[in-house]
Design a protein around this motif. Structure first.
Motif, PDB file in Angstrom:
ATOM      1  N   VAL A 106      -0.072  -3.494   5.873  1.00 30.49           N
ATOM      2  CA  VAL A 106      -0.493  -4.099   7.131  1.00 30.49           C
ATOM      3  C   VAL A 106      -1.964  -4.523   7.109  1.00 30.49           C
ATOM      4  CG1 VAL A 106       1.243  -2.919   8.528  1.00 30.49           C
ATOM      5  CG2 VAL A 106      -0.985  -1.818   8.136  1.00 30.49           C
ATOM      6  N   SER A 107      -2.762  -3.988   6.187  1.00 28.12           N
ATOM      7  CA  SER A 107      -4.166  -4.409   6.111  1.00 28.12           C
ATOM      8  C   SER A 107      -4.278  -5.880   5.738  1.00 28.12           C
ATOM      9  CB  SER A 107      -4.943  -3.554   5.117  1.00 28.12           C
ATOM     10  OG  SER A 107      -4.362  -3.609   3.832  1.00 28.12           O
ATOM     11  N   GLY A 108      -3.222  -6.436   5.139  1.00 28.52           N
ATOM     12  CA  GLY A 108      -3.200  -7.870   4.864  1.00 28.52           C
ATOM     13  C   GLY A 108      -3.217  -8.700   6.136  1.00 28.52           C
ATOM     14  N   GLU A 116      -6.176  -5.658  13.226  1.00 28.72           N
ATOM     15  CA  GLU A 116      -5.145  -5.610  14.264  1.00 28.72           C
ATOM     16  C   GLU A 116      -3.827  -5.082  13.714  1.00 28.72           C
ATOM     17  OE1 GLU A 116      -6.867  -8.276  13.382  1.00 28.72           O
ATOM     18  OE2 GLU A 116      -7.839  -9.207  15.124  1.00 28.72           O
ATOM     19  N   GLY A 117      -3.495  -5.461  12.489  1.00 30.59           N
ATOM     20  CA  GLY A 117      -2.265  -4.978  11.872  1.00 30.59           C
ATOM     21  C   GLY A 117      -2.311  -3.479  11.601  1.00 30.59           C
ATOM     22  N   PHE A 127      -0.666   1.277   4.993  1.00 32.45           N
ATOM     23  CA  PHE A 127      -1.952   0.797   5.493  1.00 32.45           C
ATOM     24  C   PHE A 127      -2.666  -0.109   4.493  1.00 32.45           C
ATOM     25  CE2 PHE A 127      -1.470   4.366   8.467  1.00 32.45           C
ATOM     26  CZ  PHE A 127      -1.740   3.707   9.656  1.00 32.45           C
ATOM     27  N   VAL A 128      -2.769   0.324   3.244  1.00 30.62           N
ATOM     28  CA  VAL A 128      -3.483  -0.457   2.224  1.00 30.62           C
ATOM     29  C   VAL A 128      -2.702  -0.379   0.915  1.00 30.62           C
ATOM     30  CG1 VAL A 128      -5.611  -0.726   0.893  1.00 30.62           C
ATOM     31  CG2 VAL A 128      -5.735   0.019   3.280  1.00 30.62           C
ATOM     32  N   GLY A 129      -2.615  -1.506   0.221  1.00 27.51           N
ATOM     33  CA  GLY A 129      -1.956  -1.557  -1.083  1.00 27.51           C
ATOM     34  C   GLY A 129      -0.691  -2.383  -1.043  1.00 27.51           C
ATOM     35  N   HIS A 130      -0.678  -3.475  -1.806  1.00 24.18           N
ATOM     36  CA  HIS A 130       0.514  -4.327  -1.923  1.00 24.18           C
ATOM     37  C   HIS A 130       1.294  -3.945  -3.186  1.00 24.18           C
ATOM     38  CE1 HIS A 130      -0.913  -6.566   1.361  1.00 24.18           C
ATOM     39  NE2 HIS A 130      -1.162  -7.740   0.808  1.00 24.18           N
ATOM     40  N   SER A 131       2.610  -3.988  -3.072  1.00 24.77           N
ATOM     41  CA  SER A 131       3.496  -3.739  -4.207  1.00 24.77           C
ATOM     42  C   SER A 131       4.400  -4.948  -4.404  1.00 24.77           C
ATOM     43  CB  SER A 131       4.360  -2.497  -3.968  1.00 24.77           C
ATOM     44  OG  SER A 131       3.565  -1.370  -3.674  1.00 24.77           O
ATOM     45  N   GLU A 132       4.801  -5.156  -5.668  1.00 24.09           N
ATOM     46  CA  GLU A 132       5.658  -6.290  -5.989  1.00 24.09           C
ATOM     47  C   GLU A 132       6.677  -5.902  -7.052  1.00 24.09           C
ATOM     48  OE1 GLU A 132       2.153  -9.643  -5.188  1.00 24.09           O
ATOM     49  OE2 GLU A 132       2.765  -9.197  -7.240  1.00 24.09           O
ATOM     50  N   ALA A 133       7.924  -6.253  -6.808  1.00 23.03           N
ATOM     51  CA  ALA A 133       8.964  -6.160  -7.829  1.00 23.03           C
ATOM     52  C   ALA A 133       9.114  -7.553  -8.430  1.00 23.03           C
ATOM     53  CB  ALA A 133      10.282  -5.690  -7.219  1.00 23.03           C
ATOM     54  N   ILE A 134       8.792  -7.667  -9.728  1.00 18.90           N
ATOM     55  CA  ILE A 134       8.711  -8.985 -10.368  1.00 18.90           C
ATOM     56  C   ILE A 134       9.747  -9.090 -11.481  1.00 18.90           C
ATOM     57  CG2 ILE A 134       7.198 -10.630 -11.532  1.00 18.90           C
ATOM     58  CD1 ILE A 134       4.809  -9.059 -10.437  1.00 18.90           C
ATOM     59  N   ASN A 135      10.578 -10.117 -11.395  1.00 20.83           N
ATOM     60  CA  ASN A 135      11.530 -10.435 -12.459  1.00 20.83           C
ATOM     61  C   ASN A 135      11.063 -11.711 -13.152  1.00 20.83           C
ATOM     62  OD1 ASN A 135      14.173 -12.269 -13.104  1.00 20.83           O
ATOM     63  ND2 ASN A 135      14.509 -10.130 -13.642  1.00 20.83           N
ATOM     64  N   GLU A 151       3.627   4.693  23.511  1.00 26.16           N
ATOM     65  CA  GLU A 151       4.431   3.657  22.885  1.00 26.16           C
ATOM     66  C   GLU A 151       3.696   2.311  22.934  1.00 26.16           C
ATOM     67  OE1 GLU A 151       5.398   5.516  25.406  1.00 26.16           O
ATOM     68  OE2 GLU A 151       7.031   6.808  24.678  1.00 26.16           O
ATOM     69  N   ARG A 152       3.872   1.504  21.879  1.00 25.37           N
ATOM     70  CA  ARG A 152       3.229   0.185  21.845  1.00 25.37           C
ATOM     71  C   ARG A 152       4.220  -0.849  21.344  1.00 25.37           C
ATOM     72  NH1 ARG A 152      -2.359  -1.723  18.740  1.00 25.37           N
ATOM     73  NH2 ARG A 152      -1.946  -3.953  18.866  1.00 25.37           N
ATOM     74  N   ASP A 153       4.400  -1.895  22.105  1.00 25.66           N
ATOM     75  CA  ASP A 153       5.278  -2.992  21.700  1.00 25.66           C
ATOM     76  C   ASP A 153       4.592  -3.842  20.634  1.00 25.66           C
ATOM     77  OD1 ASP A 153       7.275  -2.266  23.482  1.00 25.66           O
ATOM     78  OD2 ASP A 153       6.395  -3.457  25.119  1.00 25.66           O
ATOM     79  N   PRO A 154       5.371  -4.564  19.831  1.00 21.60           N
ATOM     80  CA  PRO A 154       4.772  -5.441  18.818  1.00 21.60           C
ATOM     81  C   PRO A 154       3.907  -6.519  19.460  1.00 21.60           C
ATOM     82  CG  PRO A 154       7.118  -5.128  18.398  1.00 21.60           C
ATOM     83  CD  PRO A 154       6.845  -4.558  19.749  1.00 21.60           C
ATOM     84  N   SER A 155       2.750  -6.783  18.850  1.00 17.66           N
ATOM     85  CA  SER A 155       1.913  -7.905  19.287  1.00 17.66           C
ATOM     86  C   SER A 155       1.396  -8.663  18.071  1.00 17.66           C
ATOM     87  CB  SER A 155       0.757  -7.425  20.155  1.00 17.66           C
ATOM     88  OG  SER A 155      -0.030  -6.466  19.477  1.00 17.66           O
ATOM     89  N   LYS A 156       0.866  -7.959  17.097  1.00 16.12           N
ATOM     90  CA  LYS A 156       0.416  -8.620  15.867  1.00 16.12           C
ATOM     91  C   LYS A 156       1.603  -9.036  15.021  1.00 16.12           C
ATOM     92  CE  LYS A 156      -2.530 -10.049  12.773  1.00 16.12           C
ATOM     93  NZ  LYS A 156      -3.357 -11.237  13.027  1.00 16.12           N
TER      94      LYS A 156
END
Length: 340
Positions: A159-161, A165-166, A240-248, A183-188
């Motif tokens: 979500v840090s991407g 706000e994310g 919160f932080v860190g992207h992961s990718e499954a790559i073929n 409770e918080r509804d989606p906004s971002k």
């Protein structure tokens, strides 16, 4: 010899990270200024053991400065980047504004450092999308060995991407699961992000892809090789932080998984952690704060003639944004400024 450096957008997540990385990597700075919008004027930010007070971007004169690292949105960049460039200051821009301009180089230093010489076109260098940056670091050494035909990638993006706000929305929604009245509804995001995944990043395009997916396709072609075919599915996950990718990856030539592992171990910017046992791989929680792009789960794909699968993880605020920008600055200083 040190340089005069401006960090634009210094109060945001990426801007603060740029300042941290400049200090950590001991970038040769004679003078550094932190710039932000007028509403953030005077906000204090850290640079190593120093504290900087932000100055007003709107009235700042870039004359005499060598490098400006931009970490503001595209609309503001469109106003201020040309001002800096016209003053003779190289702009390294983290927004998407200039990435697809054929005259402006799009650079990942481990992949296409030679493109830095094209800065002369407009005094601007673009930083790629966070999901593209980590992927092409892994693709390039393999492409040099066996020529990549096609890439199928599924991303698991933190979500840090989506900025502060994310991150706040994930935190607040998580609390709301357990604390009545919180409770918080989606906004971002378009749907609940806590304890959920959302297969939608950026806007939808006419063919059904999202712009984030389109970015990965176009940027990979520009940075690595226009002949590579790429298809992507980009997903926001409650991390919160860190992207992961499954790559073929499908290659023109056969590439054994053991040779691929050896190639990646020797490649710049990559750390291979690939044990076929419980925990013998890297997750986003473990990559936070690290400079490396981590590769795990390297294995043959038996469903195509020349295929490999791998798992790729990186701190998106670092390699996906701030670190890559600082590496470009280092490259520019080494290849252009020092050589006169």
């Amino acid at each position: 010899m040190g340089y005069k450096v401006a960090v634009v957008g210094a109060t945001g997540n990426v801007g603060r990270e740029m300042l941290n990385i400049l200090a950590e990597r001991q970038f040769p700075v004679d003078e550094i200024v932190a710039l932000a919008s007028r509403k953030s004027l005077g906000t204090e930010v850290s640079f190593g053991d120093k504290t900087l007070k932000t100055k007003d971007l709107d009235t700042f004169d870039f004359t005499g400065f060598d490098i400006a690292l931009f970490a503001i949105g595209s609309s503001a960049t469109k106003t201020y980047a040309p001002r800096a460039a016209e003053a003779g200051c190289l702009v390294i821009d983290n927004s998407s504004l200039y990435r697809y301009d054929p005259e402006i180089p799009l650079i990942v230093p481990e992949v296409n450092p030679q493109a830095v010489h094209d800065y002369r076109n407009k005094m601007i260098i673009a930083n790629p999308n966070c999901s593209t940056a980590q992927m092409v670091v892994a693709l390039k050494p393999l492409h040099d060995r066996a020529r990549i035909k096609r890439v199928v990638v599924s991303t698991y993006q933190s979500v840090s991407g989506a900025g502060k706000e994310g991150m706040d929305e994930l935190w607040d929604q998580t609390k709301g699961m357990y604390v009545p009245g919180q409770e918080r509804d989606p906004s971002k995001f378009t749907k609940q992000i806590a304890f959920n995944v959302i297969p939608h990043i950026d806007v939808f395009m006419e063919d059904g892809t999202t712009k984030e997916e389109w970015k990965m396709v176009v940027e990979t072609k520009k940075i690595v090789d226009p002949a590579i075919k790429v298809t992507a599915t980009c997903v926001r996950v409650p991390v919160f932080v860190g992207h992961s990718e499954a790559i073929n990856i499908e290659f023109e030539e056969f590439l054994d998984e053991d040779e691929a592992r050896d190639i990646l171990r020797e490649a710049p910017g990559i750390m291979v952690i690939d044990k076929r046992e419980d925990g013998g791989y890297v997750t986003p929680a473990e990559c936070v704060g690290d400079f490396a792009t981590f590769i795990s789960r390297i294995r043959q794909d038996s469903t195509v003639e020349n295929g490999l699968n791998l798992w790729c993880v990186s701190d998106n605020l670092r390699k996906g944004a701030a670190l890559n920008a600082v590496q470009i600055a280092e490259l520019y200083g080494r290849e252009i400024l020092k050589k006169g």
